[in-house]
Design a protein around this motif. Structure first.
Motif, PDB file in Angstrom:
ATOM      1  N   THR A  86      21.092   0.968  33.653  1.00  0.00           N
ATOM      2  CA  THR A  86      19.637   0.811  33.712  1.00  0.00           C
ATOM      3  C   THR A  86      19.212  -0.543  34.260  1.00  0.00           C
ATOM      4  N   GLY A  87      20.082  -1.534  34.239  1.00  0.00           N
ATOM      5  CA  GLY A  87      19.736  -2.862  34.737  1.00  0.00           C
ATOM      6  C   GLY A  87      20.095  -3.097  36.186  1.00  0.00           C
ATOM      7  N   LYS A  88      20.551  -2.073  36.882  1.00  0.00           N
ATOM      8  CA  LYS A  88      21.074  -2.258  38.238  1.00  0.00           C
ATOM      9  C   LYS A  88      20.046  -2.784  39.236  1.00  0.00           C
ATOM     10  N   PHE A  89      18.785  -2.556  38.981  1.00  0.00           N
ATOM     11  CA  PHE A  89      17.748  -2.985  39.921  1.00  0.00           C
ATOM     12  C   PHE A  89      17.523  -4.491  39.887  1.00  0.00           C
ATOM     13  N   HIS A  90      18.100  -5.155  38.892  1.00  0.00           N
ATOM     14  CA  HIS A  90      17.951  -6.600  38.777  1.00  0.00           C
ATOM     15  C   HIS A  90      19.090  -7.352  39.457  1.00  0.00           C
ATOM     16  N   PHE A  91      19.996  -6.612  40.079  1.00  0.00           N
ATOM     17  CA  PHE A  91      21.101  -7.215  40.823  1.00  0.00           C
ATOM     18  C   PHE A  91      20.761  -7.207  42.302  1.00  0.00           C
ATOM     19  N   ASP A  92      21.222  -8.243  43.012  1.00  0.00           N
ATOM     20  CA  ASP A  92      21.056  -8.252  44.462  1.00  0.00           C
ATOM     21  C   ASP A  92      21.891  -7.116  45.043  1.00  0.00           C
ATOM     22  N   GLY A  93      21.374  -6.467  46.043  1.00  0.00           N
ATOM     23  CA  GLY A  93      22.116  -5.375  46.665  1.00  0.00           C
ATOM     24  C   GLY A  93      21.885  -4.073  45.918  1.00  0.00           C
ATOM     25  N   THR A  94      22.032  -2.998  46.625  1.00  0.00           N
ATOM     26  CA  THR A  94      21.726  -1.683  46.075  1.00  0.00           C
ATOM     27  C   THR A  94      22.663  -1.278  44.951  1.00  0.00           C
ATOM     28  N   ASN A  95      23.957  -1.503  45.134  1.00  0.00           N
ATOM     29  CA  ASN A  95      24.931  -1.033  44.147  1.00  0.00           C
ATOM     30  C   ASN A  95      25.800  -2.148  43.588  1.00  0.00           C
ATOM     31  N   LEU A  96      25.299  -3.372  43.545  1.00  0.00           N
ATOM     32  CA  LEU A  96      26.126  -4.496  43.117  1.00  0.00           C
ATOM     33  C   LEU A  96      26.648  -4.327  41.693  1.00  0.00           C
ATOM     34  N   MET A  97      25.804  -3.873  40.781  1.00  0.00           N
ATOM     35  CA  MET A  97      26.242  -3.699  39.399  1.00  0.00           C
ATOM     36  C   MET A  97      27.418  -2.719  39.339  1.00  0.00           C
ATOM     37  N   GLN A  98      27.270  -1.594  40.026  1.00  0.00           N
ATOM     38  CA  GLN A  98      28.335  -0.592  40.061  1.00  0.00           C
ATOM     39  C   GLN A  98      29.588  -1.159  40.722  1.00  0.00           C
ATOM     40  N   GLN A  99      29.429  -1.889  41.816  1.00  0.00           N
ATOM     41  CA  GLN A  99      30.588  -2.464  42.505  1.00  0.00           C
ATOM     42  C   GLN A  99      31.339  -3.441  41.611  1.00  0.00           C
ATOM     43  N   LEU A 100      30.610  -4.274  40.881  1.00  0.00           N
ATOM     44  CA  LEU A 100      31.253  -5.227  39.981  1.00  0.00           C
ATOM     45  C   LEU A 100      32.048  -4.513  38.889  1.00  0.00           C
ATOM     46  N   LEU A 101      31.482  -3.446  38.354  1.00  0.00           N
ATOM     47  CA  LEU A 101      32.188  -2.666  37.332  1.00  0.00           C
ATOM     48  C   LEU A 101      33.419  -1.982  37.918  1.00  0.00           C
ATOM     49  N   GLU A 102      33.249  -1.384  39.089  1.00  0.00           N
ATOM     50  CA  GLU A 102      34.376  -0.694  39.718  1.00  0.00           C
ATOM     51  C   GLU A 102      35.495  -1.668  40.078  1.00  0.00           C
ATOM     52  N   ASN A 103      35.140  -2.904  40.425  1.00  0.00           N
ATOM     53  CA  ASN A 103      36.153  -3.925  40.711  1.00  0.00           C
ATOM     54  C   ASN A 103      36.995  -4.228  39.472  1.00  0.00           C
ATOM     55  N   GLU A 104      36.459  -3.925  38.295  1.00  0.00           N
ATOM     56  CA  GLU A 104      37.173  -4.150  37.040  1.00  0.00           C
ATOM     57  C   GLU A 104      37.834  -2.869  36.533  1.00  0.00           C
ATOM     58  N   GLY A 105      37.801  -1.818  37.343  1.00  0.00           N
ATOM     59  CA  GLY A 105      38.458  -0.567  36.976  1.00  0.00           C
ATOM     60  C   GLY A 105      37.595   0.407  36.207  1.00  0.00           C
ATOM     61  N   VAL A 106      36.297   0.140  36.123  1.00  0.00           N
ATOM     62  CA  VAL A 106      35.371   1.029  35.411  1.00  0.00           C
ATOM     63  C   VAL A 106      34.844   2.058  36.402  1.00  0.00           C
ATOM     64  N   GLU A 107      35.006   3.330  36.065  1.00  0.00           N
ATOM     65  CA  GLU A 107      34.516   4.390  36.932  1.00  0.00           C
ATOM     66  C   GLU A 107      33.045   4.672  36.634  1.00  0.00           C
ATOM     67  N   VAL A 108      32.238   4.725  37.693  1.00  0.00           N
ATOM     68  CA  VAL A 108      30.809   4.994  37.564  1.00  0.00           C
ATOM     69  C   VAL A 108      30.466   6.173  38.466  1.00  0.00           C
ATOM     70  N   VAL A 109      29.833   7.188  37.894  1.00  0.00           N
ATOM     71  CA  VAL A 109      29.392   8.354  38.657  1.00  0.00           C
ATOM     72  C   VAL A 109      27.918   8.565  38.372  1.00  0.00           C
ATOM     73  N   GLU A 110      27.120   8.595  39.433  1.00  0.00           N
ATOM     74  CA  GLU A 110      25.673   8.791  39.318  1.00  0.00           C
ATOM     75  C   GLU A 110      25.060   7.832  38.300  1.00  0.00           C
ATOM     76  N   ASN A 111      25.400   6.541  38.456  1.00  0.00           N
ATOM     77  CA  ASN A 111      24.868   5.457  37.619  1.00  0.00           C
ATOM     78  C   ASN A 111      25.269   5.542  36.152  1.00  0.00           C
ATOM     79  N   GLN A 112      26.321   6.283  35.840  1.00  0.00           N
ATOM     80  CA  GLN A 112      26.758   6.390  34.450  1.00  0.00           C
ATOM     81  C   GLN A 112      28.243   6.060  34.328  1.00  0.00           C
ATOM     82  N   ILE A 113      28.561   5.238  33.313  1.00  0.00           N
ATOM     83  CA  ILE A 113      29.939   4.868  33.020  1.00  0.00           C
ATOM     84  C   ILE A 113      30.700   6.119  32.595  1.00  0.00           C
ATOM     85  N   GLN A 114      31.832   6.351  33.210  1.00  0.00           N
ATOM     86  CA  GLN A 114      32.692   7.457  32.804  1.00  0.00           C
ATOM     87  C   GLN A 114      33.632   6.957  31.699  1.00  0.00           C
ATOM     88  N   ASN A 115      33.939   7.824  30.751  1.00  0.00           N
ATOM     89  CA  ASN A 115      34.805   7.456  29.628  1.00  0.00           C
ATOM     90  C   ASN A 115      34.172   6.308  28.828  1.00  0.00           C
TER      91      ASN A 115
END
Length: 110
Positions: free
Chosen positions: A69-98
């Motif tokens: 829900t806070g992704k709009f406060h990050f620079d770039g369209t998907n920066l929040m998701q990219q940062l999480l994915e860089n740490e091995g967190v899977e995100v699908v349709e803006n939701q953390i998997q597992n």
């Protein structure tokens, strides 16, 4: 901003800094840990204001359902998701998997 709010924000940041790589927590879990269970929204405001502070991993704080829900406060369209994915967190349709397995509860971990 009132001093009380600034102090609360600093406490939020202290907890957020402790979230391990590849794990996530919620606004509400941080609020509850700080003894302010009904202040999840204030934790969100703190996270929104933390993006210029490189030492605060705001991308690891999501809502209680694992939504970014806070992704709009990050620079770039998907920066929040990219940062999480860089740490091995899977995100699908803006939701953390597992989400349950990755959830870090400060009340249990600290």
């Amino acid at each position: 901003m009132q001093e009380k709010t600034l102090n609360f924000f600093e406490k939020v940041y202290e907890v957020a800094r402790l979230i391990p790589d590849g794990r996530v927590t919620s606004y509400g879990a941080i609020a509850k840990y700080l003894g302010a269970a009904k202040s999840a929204r204030m934790v969100g405001y703190a996270m929104n204001g933390s993006h210029n502070k490189e030492d605060i991993p705001a991308h690891r704080v999501v809502n209680r359902k694992g939504l970014l829900t806070g992704k709009f406060h990050f620079d770039g369209t998907n920066l929040m998701q990219q940062l999480l994915e860089n740490e091995g967190v899977e995100v699908v349709e803006n939701q953390i998997q597992n989400f349950e397995a990755l959830f870090w509860d400060p009340a249990k971990e600290l």
